[in-house]
Design a protein around this motif. Structure first.
Motif, PDB file in Angstrom:
ATOM      1  N   THR A   1      -1.626   4.439  15.450  1.00  0.00           N
ATOM      2  CA  THR A   1      -0.391   5.221  15.287  1.00  0.00           C
ATOM      3  C   THR A   1      -0.155   5.674  13.852  1.00  0.00           C
ATOM      4  O   THR A   1       0.741   6.465  13.604  1.00  0.00           O
ATOM      5  N   GLY A   2      -0.928   5.157  12.905  1.00  0.00           N
ATOM      6  CA  GLY A   2      -0.779   5.571  11.511  1.00  0.00           C
ATOM      7  C   GLY A   2       0.468   5.001  10.865  1.00  0.00           C
ATOM      8  O   GLY A   2       1.001   3.978  11.284  1.00  0.00           O
ATOM      9  N   VAL A   3       0.930   5.693   9.844  1.00  0.00           N
ATOM     10  CA  VAL A   3       2.134   5.264   9.121  1.00  0.00           C
ATOM     11  C   VAL A   3       3.340   5.677   9.952  1.00  0.00           C
ATOM     12  O   VAL A   3       3.569   6.864  10.170  1.00  0.00           O
ATOM     13  N   VAL A   4       4.093   4.699  10.410  1.00  0.00           N
ATOM     14  CA  VAL A   4       5.235   4.982  11.287  1.00  0.00           C
ATOM     15  C   VAL A   4       6.567   4.910  10.565  1.00  0.00           C
ATOM     16  O   VAL A   4       7.577   5.425  11.050  1.00  0.00           O
ATOM     17  N   ALA A   5       6.573   4.266   9.392  1.00  0.00           N
ATOM     18  CA  ALA A   5       7.814   4.130   8.628  1.00  0.00           C
ATOM     19  C   ALA A   5       7.475   3.665   7.217  1.00  0.00           C
ATOM     20  O   ALA A   5       6.346   3.241   6.941  1.00  0.00           O
ATOM     21  N   VAL A   6       8.455   3.755   6.345  1.00  0.00           N
ATOM     22  CA  VAL A   6       8.360   3.155   5.021  1.00  0.00           C
ATOM     23  C   VAL A   6       9.643   2.371   4.781  1.00  0.00           C
ATOM     24  O   VAL A   6      10.712   2.752   5.261  1.00  0.00           O
TER      25      VAL A   6
ATOM     26  N   GLY B   1      -1.674  -2.364  -5.833  1.00  0.00           N
ATOM     27  CA  GLY B   1      -1.867  -1.454  -4.709  1.00  0.00           C
ATOM     28  C   GLY B   1      -0.587  -1.261  -3.911  1.00  0.00           C
ATOM     29  O   GLY B   1       0.328  -2.095  -3.959  1.00  0.00           O
ATOM     30  N   ILE B   2      -0.516  -0.177  -3.165  1.00  0.00           N
ATOM     31  CA  ILE B   2       0.655   0.111  -2.345  1.00  0.00           C
ATOM     32  C   ILE B   2       0.739  -0.933  -1.232  1.00  0.00           C
ATOM     33  O   ILE B   2      -0.200  -1.113  -0.466  1.00  0.00           O
ATOM     34  N   ASP B   3       1.885  -1.628  -1.168  1.00  0.00           N
ATOM     35  CA  ASP B   3       2.103  -2.690  -0.190  1.00  0.00           C
ATOM     36  C   ASP B   3       2.261  -2.119   1.212  1.00  0.00           C
ATOM     37  O   ASP B   3       2.754  -1.003   1.396  1.00  0.00           O
ATOM     38  N   LEU B   4       1.888  -2.955   2.196  1.00  0.00           N
ATOM     39  CA  LEU B   4       2.075  -2.524   3.582  1.00  0.00           C
ATOM     40  C   LEU B   4       2.228  -3.704   4.516  1.00  0.00           C
ATOM     41  O   LEU B   4       1.777  -4.810   4.236  1.00  0.00           O
ATOM     42  N   PHE B   5       2.923  -3.441   5.594  1.00  0.00           N
ATOM     43  CA  PHE B   5       2.949  -4.315   6.756  1.00  0.00           C
ATOM     44  C   PHE B   5       2.101  -3.625   7.816  1.00  0.00           C
ATOM     45  O   PHE B   5       2.237  -2.421   8.021  1.00  0.00           O
TER      46      PHE B   5
ATOM     47  N   LEU C   1       4.760   0.869   6.507  1.00  0.00           N
ATOM     48  CA  LEU C   1       4.677   0.180   7.790  1.00  0.00           C
ATOM     49  C   LEU C   1       3.631   0.922   8.607  1.00  0.00           C
ATOM     50  O   LEU C   1       3.853   2.044   9.063  1.00  0.00           O
ATOM     51  N   LEU C   2       2.466   0.307   8.712  1.00  0.00           N
ATOM     52  CA  LEU C   2       1.289   0.918   9.318  1.00  0.00           C
ATOM     53  C   LEU C   2       1.089   0.359  10.721  1.00  0.00           C
ATOM     54  O   LEU C   2       1.052  -0.868  10.900  1.00  0.00           O
ATOM     55  N   GLU C   3       0.993   1.251  11.694  1.00  0.00           N
ATOM     56  CA  GLU C   3       0.685   0.860  13.075  1.00  0.00           C
ATOM     57  C   GLU C   3       1.664  -0.173  13.628  1.00  0.00           C
ATOM     58  O   GLU C   3       1.277  -1.103  14.328  1.00  0.00           O
ATOM     59  N   CYS C   4       2.944  -0.002  13.327  1.00  0.00           N
ATOM     60  CA  CYS C   4       3.969  -0.928  13.796  1.00  0.00           C
ATOM     61  C   CYS C   4       4.716  -0.360  14.999  1.00  0.00           C
ATOM     62  O   CYS C   4       4.990   0.842  15.057  1.00  0.00           O
TER      63      CYS C   4
END
Length: 116
Positions: free
Chosen positions: A64-69, A53-57, A85-88
């Motif tokens: 705030t959703g996806v704020v960065a990758v 699966g697609i990794d995330l922090f 980077l989700l909700e960071c």
């Protein structure tokens, strides 16, 4: 053009279950000295280049959703990966980048979503 990428990632995150398999403060299973500074996991039902699966922090800025990758190059594994980077918060983005670079020695570039 990058907004198209972030809109697509928001859709993936909104339509997939977030699975946190390494909570903040837990150790990496193969590298016990590597302690995760943020919740870490993946989007269930998605597929990344490594077949998982697609990794995330996931951070603390709920809603705030996806704020960065993070785009990383791993010279040991000879691969390139993308981590969401989700909700960071801004500090959590910096923390995730430092963790990837300093703890694992990965070449990491952070692409942040434009703030409107």
């Amino acid at each position: 053009m990058s907004e198209d990428l972030f809109s697509a990632l928001d859709h993936l995150a909104a339509t997939s279950a977030v699975v946190i398999d390494r909570p903040r403060g837990s150790a990496h299973p193969r590298y016990p000295a590597a302690i995760y500074p943020l919740d870490y996991g993946y989007l269930d039902g998605t597929v990344s280049a490594d077949g998982d699966g697609i990794d995330l922090f996931r951070g603390s800025a709920v809603g705030t959703g996806v704020v960065a990758v993070a785009v990383i190059a791993d010279i040991v594994k000879k691969d390139v990966e993308v981590k969401i980077l989700l909700e960071c918060t801004a500090d959590e983005i910096d923390t995730a980048a430092a963790f990837l670079r300093d703890t694992f020695g990965l070449g990491a570039t952070i692409l942040q979503r434009a703030v409107s």
